[in-house]
Scaffold this active site. Structure first.
Site, PDB file in Angstrom:
ATOM      1  N   ARG A  47      11.513  -2.875   0.634  1.00  0.00           N
ATOM      2  CA  ARG A  47      10.425  -2.211   1.377  1.00  0.00           C
ATOM      3  C   ARG A  47      10.714  -0.728   1.588  1.00  0.00           C
ATOM      4  O   ARG A  47       9.819   0.083   1.758  1.00  0.00           O
ATOM      5  CB  ARG A  47      10.174  -2.948   2.708  1.00  0.00           C
ATOM      6  CG  ARG A  47       9.128  -2.292   3.585  1.00  0.00           C
ATOM      7  CD  ARG A  47       8.472  -3.235   4.584  1.00  0.00           C
ATOM      8  NE  ARG A  47       9.383  -4.134   5.260  1.00  0.00           N
ATOM      9  CZ  ARG A  47      10.245  -3.782   6.226  1.00  0.00           C
ATOM     10  NH1 ARG A  47      10.314  -2.529   6.624  1.00  0.00           N
ATOM     11  NH2 ARG A  47      11.018  -4.692   6.788  1.00  0.00           N
ATOM     12  N   TYR A  99     -15.348   7.917  -1.820  1.00  0.00           N
ATOM     13  CA  TYR A  99     -15.131   6.499  -2.061  1.00  0.00           C
ATOM     14  C   TYR A  99     -15.472   5.694  -0.795  1.00  0.00           C
ATOM     15  O   TYR A  99     -15.071   6.054   0.304  1.00  0.00           O
ATOM     16  CB  TYR A  99     -13.677   6.252  -2.490  1.00  0.00           C
ATOM     17  CG  TYR A  99     -13.387   4.789  -2.608  1.00  0.00           C
ATOM     18  CD1 TYR A  99     -14.114   3.999  -3.498  1.00  0.00           C
ATOM     19  CD2 TYR A  99     -12.437   4.174  -1.811  1.00  0.00           C
ATOM     20  CE1 TYR A  99     -13.888   2.645  -3.592  1.00  0.00           C
ATOM     21  CE2 TYR A  99     -12.198   2.814  -1.908  1.00  0.00           C
ATOM     22  CZ  TYR A  99     -12.935   2.053  -2.799  1.00  0.00           C
ATOM     23  OH  TYR A  99     -12.722   0.708  -2.885  1.00  0.00           O
ATOM     24  N   ASP A 171      -8.183  13.858  -3.199  1.00  0.00           N
ATOM     25  CA  ASP A 171      -8.200  12.614  -3.975  1.00  0.00           C
ATOM     26  C   ASP A 171      -8.497  13.004  -5.419  1.00  0.00           C
ATOM     27  O   ASP A 171      -9.597  13.449  -5.738  1.00  0.00           O
ATOM     28  CB  ASP A 171      -9.282  11.674  -3.408  1.00  0.00           C
ATOM     29  CG  ASP A 171      -9.311  10.322  -4.119  1.00  0.00           C
ATOM     30  OD1 ASP A 171      -8.900  10.255  -5.293  1.00  0.00           O
ATOM     31  OD2 ASP A 171      -9.769   9.337  -3.506  1.00  0.00           O
ATOM     32  N   LYS A 196      -6.588   3.092 -11.255  1.00  0.00           N
ATOM     33  CA  LYS A 196      -7.612   3.567 -12.200  1.00  0.00           C
ATOM     34  C   LYS A 196      -6.947   4.138 -13.454  1.00  0.00           C
ATOM     35  O   LYS A 196      -6.402   3.396 -14.236  1.00  0.00           O
ATOM     36  CB  LYS A 196      -8.518   4.582 -11.497  1.00  0.00           C
ATOM     37  CG  LYS A 196      -8.944   4.173 -10.085  1.00  0.00           C
ATOM     38  CD  LYS A 196      -9.686   2.866 -10.038  1.00  0.00           C
ATOM     39  CE  LYS A 196     -10.127   2.577  -8.606  1.00  0.00           C
ATOM     40  NZ  LYS A 196     -10.584   1.224  -8.411  1.00  0.00           N
TER      41      LYS A 196
HETATM   42  N1  PLP Z   1     -10.283   6.810  -4.199  1.00  0.00           N
HETATM   43  C1  PLP Z   1     -11.205   6.678  -5.178  1.00  0.00           C
HETATM   44  C2  PLP Z   1     -11.883   7.912  -5.706  1.00  0.00           C
HETATM   45  C3  PLP Z   1     -11.522   5.418  -5.671  1.00  0.00           C
HETATM   46  O1  PLP Z   1     -12.460   5.300  -6.623  1.00  0.00           O
HETATM   47  C4  PLP Z   1     -10.871   4.277  -5.133  1.00  0.00           C
HETATM   48  C5  PLP Z   1     -11.213   2.925  -5.600  1.00  0.00           C
HETATM   49  O2  PLP Z   1     -12.171   2.717  -6.316  1.00  0.00           O
HETATM   50  C6  PLP Z   1      -9.933   4.453  -4.110  1.00  0.00           C
HETATM   51  C7  PLP Z   1      -9.651   5.737  -3.680  1.00  0.00           C
HETATM   52  C8  PLP Z   1      -9.223   3.278  -3.496  1.00  0.00           C
HETATM   53  O3  PLP Z   1      -8.245   2.790  -4.357  1.00  0.00           O
HETATM   54  P1  PLP Z   1      -7.798   1.231  -4.434  1.00  0.00           P
HETATM   55  O4  PLP Z   1      -8.978   0.454  -4.896  1.00  0.00           O
HETATM   56  O5  PLP Z   1      -6.659   1.284  -5.412  1.00  0.00           O
HETATM   57  O6  PLP Z   1      -7.360   0.850  -3.070  1.00  0.00           O
END
Ligand code: PLP
Length: 376
Positions: A47, A99, A171, A196
């Site tokens: 962890r 998101y 992000d 992704k």
């Molecule tokens: N940020 C963006 C732009 C995303 O598209 C996503 C998920 O689709 C996330 C964060 C969250 O990531 P996760 O699904 O790996 O938790």
């Protein structure tokens, strides 16, 4: 070293014990202590860190030009660890288009921790400046944004953040470090859903934060401590898969971008399509900023169909090569009716479809969209 080379070699030293070229996956949850109960090779308990995650962290830090990086069980775990490390009373700015998980975290969880969330159009710098009056701890940018592909000006936001002694977090999931490097433009932290493009094959969940500065008594240390204690750690096998994804990330991004541009151009010319959101089109309101801060425009786009929800669902159901599914960044092309996956209070326009353009032959993708739109 250039990015393509780093993507293949960072975190990829041959295994010292065996000479194996591909990194071993260390599944151990616990590591032997030395005679004075010291850590023999820097590890104690999974962890708190493990060799496979450390390789991935080194690779992500190298690709983002960061001093250090942390990896998490998902993108949302990374977002939550960062925002929940802010002190109670902090005021933060989040984009109006972002998101859906961040939107829900901001609405349902952060206020209870004493964090005030202000939503703003991040593409409107005057609105951002005005929202900062009264003090601000952190500005959250997501560019291009999910699902409207809005483009915010990272360097300008970094300047505003500096004026207010605030942090800028970006992000970078849609762009990946191949197309955009927010730290070089002045951001303090870069966030990724490595689920992704980093993973790249729709088979591994993960998240990452890359920090411009490590230092002592810093945000990095607070977030690292939070991760160790709350335990949203990335499993070593997931770290290994993600590291493998890094190797082909630049090559994949090149083809994602080329295919997405062709799909965007094709869809722009179709009478059934009212609007195409793709920063690579010169009609996109953020095109000039994107051209300045991105190497190419990415593999994601969204479209709004005339006829709204029913027409959009009709197209998502009629295509054969694009799969009607959520998520993005894999080799296969996906199409989804965004409002349908946004929970109880969807915000996306009802006629909006989001497309993750994959690595299939472009003519096959266009043929598929054509037959989906026209039945021929
Ligand atoms: N940020 C963006 C732009 C995303 O598209 C996503 C998920 O689709 C996330 C964060 C969250 O990531 P996760 O699904 O790996 O938790």
């Amino acid at each position: 070293m250039r990015l393509e080379t780093l993507a293949i070699h960072a975190g990829g030293e041959a295994d010292a014990a065996t000479g194996a070229l591909t990194p071993p996956i260390h599944l151990a949850t616990t590591f032997r202590h030395g005679p004075a109960a010291e850590r023999v090779a820097g590890y104690e308990y999974q962890r708190e860190g493990d060799p496979t995650n450390d390789r991935l962290r080194a690779a992500i830090a190298a690709l983002e030009g960061a001093e250090t990086a942390l990896t998490f069980a998902s993108g949302m775990a990374a977002i939550a660890a960062l925002l929940e490390s802010l002190p109670a009373g902090a005021r933060i700015l989040v984009p109006d288009d972002c998101y859906t998980g961040l939107r829900i975290l901001a609405a349902e969880f952060l206020p209870g921790r004493g964090i005030e969330v202000v939503t703003v159009d991040m593409t409107d710098l005057t609105a951002v400046r005005n929202a900062c009056n009264g003090g601000i701890a952190l500005i959250w940018a997501e560019t291009p944004s999910n699902p409207l592909l809005a483009v915010s000006d990272i360097a300008a936001l970094a300047a505003i953040a500096r004026e207010h002694d605030a942090l800028l977090v970006c992000d970078n999931t849609f762009a990946s470090p191949v197309l955009q490097q927010p730290l070089a433009l002045g951001a303090d932290v870069v966030m990724h859903s490595t689920t992704k493009y980093f993973g790249g094959h729709s088979d591994v969940l993960g998240g990452a934060l890359a920090f411009a500065r490590a230092g002592t008594d810093t945000l990095f240390e607070r977030v690292a401590h939070r991760l160790h204690i709350t335990g949203a750690t990335l499993a070593p096998f997931s770290a290994w898969l993600t590291l493998r994804g890094c190797r082909s990330l630049p090559a994949r991004m090149t083809m994602h971008c080329a295919n997405a541009r062709r799909v965007a151009e094709f869809l722009s010319a179709q009478p059934q399509v009212e609007r195409v959101h793709y920063p690579g089109l010169d009609t996109h309101p953020g095109h000039a900023v994107a051209a300045r801060q991105m190497r190419d425009f990415g593999g994601m786009l969204s479209i709004e169909l005339r006829g709204g929800r029913d027409t959009a669902l009709g197209l998502a159901g009629a295509v054969r090569l694009f799969t009607n599914a959520t998520s993005l960044g894999g080799c296969e092309s996906l199409i989804e009716h965004r409002a349908s996956v946004e929970g109880e209070r969807p915000v996306s326009p009802p006629g909006l479809l989001r497309l993750s353009v994959g690595l299939e032959h472009i003519e096959d993708l266009i043929d598929d969209l054509r037959q989906g739109l026209t039945g021929t």
